[in-house]
Design a protein around this motif. Sequence first.
Motif, mmCIF file in Angstrom:
data_model
loop_
_atom_site.group_PDB
_atom_site.id
_atom_site.type_symbol
_atom_site.label_atom_id
_atom_site.label_comp_id
_atom_site.label_asym_id
_atom_site.label_seq_id
_atom_site.Cartn_x
_atom_site.Cartn_y
_atom_site.Cartn_z
ATOM 1 N N TYR A 1 0.337 -1.102 -0.115
ATOM 2 C CA TYR A 1 0.581 -0.218 -0.213
ATOM 3 C C TYR A 1 0.450 1.338 0.073
ATOM 4 O O TYR A 1 0.427 2.305 0.090
ATOM 5 C CB TYR A 1 -1.186 -0.327 1.098
ATOM 6 C CG TYR A 1 -1.637 -0.436 1.472
ATOM 7 C CD1 TYR A 1 -3.352 -1.203 0.467
ATOM 8 C CD2 TYR A 1 -1.193 -2.350 1.931
ATOM 9 C CE1 TYR A 1 -4.595 -1.974 0.576
ATOM 10 C CE2 TYR A 1 -2.232 -3.445 1.925
ATOM 11 C CZ TYR A 1 -3.611 -3.139 0.815
ATOM 12 O OH TYR A 1 -4.535 -4.321 0.915
ATOM 13 N N GLY A 2 2.709 1.194 0.118
ATOM 14 C CA GLY A 2 2.602 2.897 0.249
ATOM 15 C C GLY A 2 4.145 2.334 -0.773
ATOM 16 O O GLY A 2 3.125 1.780 -2.087
ATOM 17 N N GLU B 1 -4.528 10.137 9.821
ATOM 18 C CA GLU B 1 -5.069 9.653 8.094
ATOM 19 C C GLU B 1 -3.351 10.569 7.231
ATOM 20 O O GLU B 1 -2.665 8.684 6.944
ATOM 21 C CB GLU B 1 -6.143 10.246 7.405
ATOM 22 C CG GLU B 1 -6.057 10.497 6.479
ATOM 23 C CD GLU B 1 -7.441 10.638 5.192
ATOM 24 O OE1 GLU B 1 -6.867 11.585 4.232
ATOM 25 O OE2 GLU B 1 -7.981 11.112 5.611
ATOM 26 N N GLU B 2 -3.089 10.826 8.182
ATOM 27 C CA GLU B 2 -1.312 11.201 7.536
ATOM 28 C C GLU B 2 -0.674 10.175 8.240
ATOM 29 O O GLU B 2 0.227 9.892 7.214
ATOM 30 C CB GLU B 2 -1.029 12.475 7.706
ATOM 31 C CG GLU B 2 0.143 13.167 8.054
ATOM 32 C CD GLU B 2 0.435 13.020 6.118
ATOM 33 O OE1 GLU B 2 2.120 13.179 5.879
ATOM 34 O OE2 GLU B 2 0.184 13.323 5.754
ATOM 35 N N ARG C 1 -0.518 6.596 6.453
ATOM 36 C CA ARG C 1 0.077 7.274 4.950
ATOM 37 C C ARG C 1 1.174 6.681 4.967
ATOM 38 O O ARG C 1 2.100 6.036 4.336
ATOM 39 C CB ARG C 1 -0.285 8.199 4.445
ATOM 40 C CG ARG C 1 -0.148 8.867 3.436
ATOM 41 C CD ARG C 1 -0.124 9.790 2.532
ATOM 42 N NE ARG C 1 0.759 10.786 3.223
ATOM 43 C CZ ARG C 1 1.427 11.459 3.213
ATOM 44 N NH1 ARG C 1 2.334 11.269 1.939
ATOM 45 N NH2 ARG C 1 2.042 12.148 3.675
ATOM 46 N N GLN D 1 2.372 3.039 5.652
ATOM 47 C CA GLN D 1 2.417 2.391 4.873
ATOM 48 C C GLN D 1 3.601 2.828 3.613
ATOM 49 O O GLN D 1 4.176 1.619 3.065
ATOM 50 C CB GLN D 1 1.321 2.822 3.521
ATOM 51 C CG GLN D 1 -0.136 2.358 4.437
ATOM 52 C CD GLN D 1 -1.432 2.411 3.257
ATOM 53 O OE1 GLN D 1 -1.136 3.623 3.088
ATOM 54 N NE2 GLN D 1 -2.600 3.067 3.970
ATOM 55 N N LYS D 2 4.114 3.695 3.791
ATOM 56 C CA LYS D 2 5.218 4.157 3.386
ATOM 57 C C LYS D 2 7.015 3.353 3.496
ATOM 58 O O LYS D 2 7.474 3.023 3.047
ATOM 59 C CB LYS D 2 5.429 6.227 3.028
ATOM 60 C CG LYS D 2 4.473 6.477 2.013
ATOM 61 C CD LYS D 2 4.641 7.742 1.503
ATOM 62 C CE LYS D 2 3.705 8.677 1.565
ATOM 63 N NZ LYS D 2 3.694 8.190 0.406
#
Length: 318
Positions: free
Chosen positions: A189-190, A234-235, A238, A241-242
């Motif tokens: 997902y990242g 949310e951030e 994200r 994931q990265k």
Amino acid sequence: MYVLGLGGSNHGFSACLLKDGHLESMIADERITRKKYGVGLGMRLAQGFSRNYCLDMEGICLEEVDKIVGNDLLVPTMYFRLQDKIQLINHHLAHAYSAYYPSGMDECAIIVMDGVGSKRKAGEEYEYESMTLYYAKNGKFDVIKKQYGYNLPGTDYVENSLGIFYAMITDIIGFGEHEEGKTMGLAPYGDKEFYEKIRKYIRYDNHANIEFNSSDIQEMLQLKEDVQAIKNQEEKERICQKIAWAGQQILEEIYVDIARYLQEETQCKNLCIAGGVALNSVANYKIHKKGFYDNIFITPASGDDGTAIGAAYYGYYH
């Protein structure tokens, strides 16, 4: 002839029973106690859940067992009632035996890679195994390369360990201990945004030498604090994931190149893999796709629970 193998370290407790060299039964304590990885059992470990299960399955008692073997990372609670009977062997060797004998291969290269293995005295301190590469033929094991690292005081982290690096990635993004499989699942997902930042923490050359030192570990611990401080959920998700993508990508690069190096050193087209890193099925597939080896066997019990199998085979063949 009966040989009983006991497996685990500070988790992954298990037992395996061989009869005349044939594997009769094996089970992890967690399957009986319903405590994941056997963690939190404390002194209850001394009851020998997996050991008794295997003996009961065969209908024998402990006195009928000819040999008991464990590995030298196994917590004493697991065997203190057997101290006069048990032999403890090197942790990575137990992993290697757990893959070699069930594979059916007479000759193979073997990768054993996990977080932390056996320790040895180095001056005033101890250093710990993180990787061992073997060449095995006709039951004889030769060490091609072994990597060690020092423990960072006050932590469970060890230098020069790809397994510890990935465990720290798992910790940074908020998953618990032994939950590296979730990191592997999150990685797709990242994207590559954090790759260069994460890559600088661990260095590798094409001779299977990993450099991941105390300062790198400290920087990763700081990254964990930075990620935990993010308020916007949310951030934060994200970014996690990265980071998972970067960690998985780096593990694959190093792991695959170690497989290449070992094949070139041994000129062997058969490969066995064991140790906690071998549970990363995505990375295993990358090794398969590279075509370095004609035959690859990855023991299903690659984690510390599988050392019971290796310990039992060691006891039988020695």
